[in-house]
Scaffold this active site. Structure first.
Site, short mmCIF file in Angstrom:
data_model
loop_
_atom_site.label_atom_id
_atom_site.label_comp_id
_atom_site.label_asym_id
_atom_site.label_seq_id
_atom_site.Cartn_x
_atom_site.Cartn_y
_atom_site.Cartn_z
N LYS A 241 75.07 -28.39 3.29
CA LYS A 241 74.25 -28.28 4.51
C LYS A 241 73.09 -29.27 4.44
CE LYS A 241 75.60 -23.58 5.57
NZ LYS A 241 75.53 -22.20 5.12
N GLN B 167 71.19 -17.95 3.51
CA GLN B 167 72.59 -17.99 3.04
C GLN B 167 73.02 -16.60 2.58
OE1 GLN B 167 74.56 -20.71 3.26
NE2 GLN B 167 76.31 -19.66 2.36
N ASP C 105 72.04 -19.29 13.00
CA ASP C 105 73.30 -18.60 12.66
C ASP C 105 73.77 -17.72 13.81
OD1 ASP C 105 74.63 -18.99 10.22
OD2 ASP C 105 73.07 -17.93 9.09
N1 GUN Z 1 77.76 -17.47 4.03
C1 GUN Z 1 79.02 -17.86 4.35
N2 GUN Z 1 79.07 -18.31 5.63
C2 GUN Z 1 77.80 -18.20 6.11
C3 GUN Z 1 77.23 -18.52 7.38
O1 GUN Z 1 77.87 -18.98 8.33
N3 GUN Z 1 75.90 -18.26 7.49
C4 GUN Z 1 75.17 -17.72 6.48
N4 GUN Z 1 73.87 -17.49 6.70
N5 GUN Z 1 75.69 -17.42 5.30
C5 GUN Z 1 77.00 -17.67 5.12
#
Ligand code: GUN
Length: 307
Positions: free
Chosen positions: A65, A109, A132
């Site tokens: 990311k 996350q 998100d």
């Molecule tokens: N962990 C796995 N996929 C995601 C996601 O799309 N967002 C977040 N915040 N954590 C994740």
């Protein structure tokens, strides 16, 4: 007929939805817009990502990311906290980021270590920065058709569907899986596109008979190759959200929730890997850009009200 290399030659290449190529185009559009904003306003959107603990998979996701955020020309603020971080310390960081004008998107996350309350942490994020789309305010806005920040994975699925099919009006979509992250928002998005939507889940009876009458099938259940060829009507479009690691012939490989090689009769199908997966970061950056734009609009509106 040319066939998709991964598929044991049963799915024609023209039926394979190339998520990697679509995501590259999306990233490039985001990058162009960020450069335009920088030229005009001398500022760029910023994304803050919080990782608590040392989970290796999460650590890899967070690093990618950061790379993609920077590649798009945005500011990346990465906060890596120790496994032992308390709820209060985490909430304080979220509050600090809520008030930081350089930060337009906040992502915590998941999964968080077991002693932390993920729901409370998500609820602490300013809904305007919830890129998100997990906050109940954004889930509610999506449900009533207001301007929501939409969860990245279903947003990516919708982009791929519209790119391949155009107008979705009147199509029967079956969403298999009812998670808050994929299934429920996916169903809402399809409803907004005027589809007839069925949500199926682990307790649904005669699942194969439900998917068999669908024009669009979206599967997000985390069960390797559960959806077989005879579950899908000829000419239907199949979106596979699953990413499952399996061992076949002594080799580790990734497969989806759909038996890809059995989808030769589908109009179109996403492969795993290379389908939905690459779309998620693109949609995250597109949501961050959207959060930035809305923050600018709010600033301009309040400046006009003052003057
Ligand atoms: N962990 C796995 N996929 C995601 C996601 O799309 N967002 C977040 N915040 N954590 C994740």
């Amino acid at each position: 007929m040319e066939a998709f290399a991964q598929s044991e030659a049963l799915v024609p290449a023209s039926s394979v939805i190339d998520g990697k190529a679509y995501a590259a185009g999306l990233m490039s559009r985001v990058k162009t817009e960020v450069a335009e904003i920088k030229g005009r306003l001398n500022t760029v959107p910023g994304l803050a990502v919080i990782l608590v603990g040392e989970d290796p998979a999460s650590s890899v996701y967070v690093a990618s990311k950061r790379r993609e955020t920077q590649a798009a020309g945005m500011n990346s603020f990465e906060h890596r906290l120790p496994e032992t971080t308390s709820q209060i310390v985490l909430l304080d960081l979220v509050k600090e980021l809520n008030g930081d004008p350089r930060v337009h998107g906040i992502l915590v996350q998941l999964p968080l270590p077991g002693h932390l309350d993920a729901d409370a942490v998500i609820e602490a994020i300013d809904p305007a920065k919830d890129v998100d789309g997990f906050h109940v305010i954004n889930a509610g806005r999506l449900t009533v058709g207001q301007n929501a920040l939409v969860p990245c994975t279903p947003l990516g699925c919708l982009m791929l569907l519209k790119d391949r099919l155009g107008d979705l009006t009147g199509r029967h979509a079956v969403v298999v899986g009812r998670s808050n992250i994929v299934g429920k928002p996916m169903a809402q998005l399809l409803l907004q596109e005027d589809c007839t939507v069925t949500i199926a889940h682990r307790h649904s009876r005669d699942l194969a008979n439900l998917t068999r009458i669908a024009d669009i099938v979206v599967v997000a259940v985390g069960r390797p190759e559960m959806v077989r060829g005879d579950w899908i009507k000829p000419g239907a479009t199949v979106i596979d959200v699953g990413i499952n690691r399996v061992v076949r012939d002594g080799k580790s490989r990734l497969v989806g929730d759909v038996a890809f090689a059995e989808m030769g009769h589908a109009h179109a199908v996403t492969p795993v890997p290379g389908g939905v997966g690459p779309m998620t970061i693109g949609c995250l950056l597109s949501n961050t850009l959207e959060a930035f734009r809305r923050a600018q609009d709010r600033e301009e509106t309040s400046a006009m009200e003052i003057s």
